[in-house]
Design a protein around this motif. Structure first.
Motif, short mmCIF file in Angstrom:
data_model
loop_
_atom_site.label_atom_id
_atom_site.label_comp_id
_atom_site.label_asym_id
_atom_site.label_seq_id
_atom_site.Cartn_x
_atom_site.Cartn_y
_atom_site.Cartn_z
N ASP A 197 -1.33 13.33 -9.38
CA ASP A 197 -0.54 12.40 -10.00
C ASP A 197 -1.61 11.04 -9.93
O ASP A 197 -1.51 10.34 -9.20
N PRO A 198 -2.20 10.82 -11.02
CA PRO A 198 -3.03 9.58 -10.93
C PRO A 198 -2.38 8.41 -11.12
O PRO A 198 -3.00 7.13 -10.48
N ASP A 199 -0.98 8.15 -11.37
CA ASP A 199 -0.32 6.86 -11.33
C ASP A 199 0.16 6.75 -9.79
O ASP A 199 0.84 5.79 -9.77
N GLN A 200 -0.07 7.44 -9.02
CA GLN A 200 0.14 7.24 -7.37
C GLN A 200 -1.22 6.71 -6.88
O GLN A 200 -2.08 7.38 -6.30
N PRO A 201 -1.26 5.41 -6.47
CA PRO A 201 -2.65 4.82 -6.02
C PRO A 201 -2.68 4.78 -4.34
O PRO A 201 -2.18 3.80 -3.75
N LEU A 202 -2.75 6.13 -4.08
CA LEU A 202 -2.53 6.38 -2.58
C LEU A 202 -3.57 5.58 -1.76
O LEU A 202 -4.87 5.73 -1.91
N ALA A 203 -3.07 5.02 -0.51
CA ALA A 203 -4.24 4.32 0.36
C ALA A 203 -4.38 5.54 1.57
O ALA A 203 -5.62 5.06 2.23
N LEU A 204 -3.65 6.37 1.75
CA LEU A 204 -3.89 7.09 3.07
C LEU A 204 -2.93 8.31 2.91
O LEU A 204 -1.77 8.41 2.33
N MET B 72 0.76 -1.11 -0.07
CA MET B 72 -0.11 -0.05 -0.01
C MET B 72 0.82 1.13 -0.08
O MET B 72 2.03 1.40 0.76
N LEU B 73 0.21 2.36 -0.68
CA LEU B 73 1.17 3.53 -0.75
C LEU B 73 0.47 4.57 0.15
O LEU B 73 -0.64 4.68 0.01
N LEU B 74 1.48 5.08 0.96
CA LEU B 74 1.00 6.34 2.19
C LEU B 74 1.56 7.29 1.48
O LEU B 74 2.95 7.67 1.28
N LEU B 75 1.12 8.53 1.96
CA LEU B 75 1.69 9.95 1.70
C LEU B 75 1.71 10.39 3.08
O LEU B 75 0.77 10.65 3.61
N VAL B 76 3.14 10.88 3.32
CA VAL B 76 3.34 11.73 4.59
C VAL B 76 3.78 13.03 4.48
O VAL B 76 4.62 13.29 3.62
N VAL B 77 2.89 14.06 4.84
CA VAL B 77 3.06 15.50 4.71
C VAL B 77 3.57 16.01 6.24
O VAL B 77 2.71 16.26 7.10
N GLU B 78 4.81 16.35 6.36
CA GLU B 78 5.34 17.13 7.44
C GLU B 78 6.47 17.87 7.34
O GLU B 78 7.37 17.49 6.60
#
Length: 116
Positions: free
Chosen positions: A42-49, A1-7
């Motif tokens: 970016d639609p190629d990034q299948p983010l889960a969270l 699963m691909l997650l994005l962390v913004v900090e």
């Protein structure tokens, strides 16, 4: 699963990413909302969270979450805040208080993803 962390705090972001990667998640990082929006668009990034700090230098975490939801309506959001008791989280959005333990972060992320 691909997650994005913004900090925006480099050390905090590095620690969060390290913990999530040890849990076998693939993690993308952003130091501000602008960088996060580039990834979210970016639609190629299948983010889960999306995990975001509330206090970012270029916009609030709430604003980022709202923009993220316009792009990805079902994307779960996890806010991290030192003032978690004051954070209003809409449907599908969650809060974890800083500082948090590795176990708290793991349990929160696993729970959110299991419910999604």
């Amino acid at each position: 699963m691909l997650l994005l962390v913004v900090e925006d705090d480099d050390i905090v972001r590095m620690l969060i990413v390290e913990v999530l990667e040890e849990l076998d998640y693939t993690v993308l990082e952003a130091e501000n909302a602008g960088a996060a929006l580039t990834i979210l668009q970016d639609p190629d990034q299948p983010l889960a969270l999306l995990m975001t700090d509330i206090g970012l230098p270029d916009m609030s975490g709430h604003e980022l979450a709202a923009r993220a939801r316009q792009l990805r309506p079902s994307l779960p959001v996890l806010f991290a805040s030192g003032y978690a008791e004051n954070v209003n989280a809409a449907d599908g959005m969650h809060v974890i208080g800083k500082p948090f333990t590795i176990d708290q972060l793991r349990d929160k992320v696993v729970g959110i993803l299991a419910a999604a």
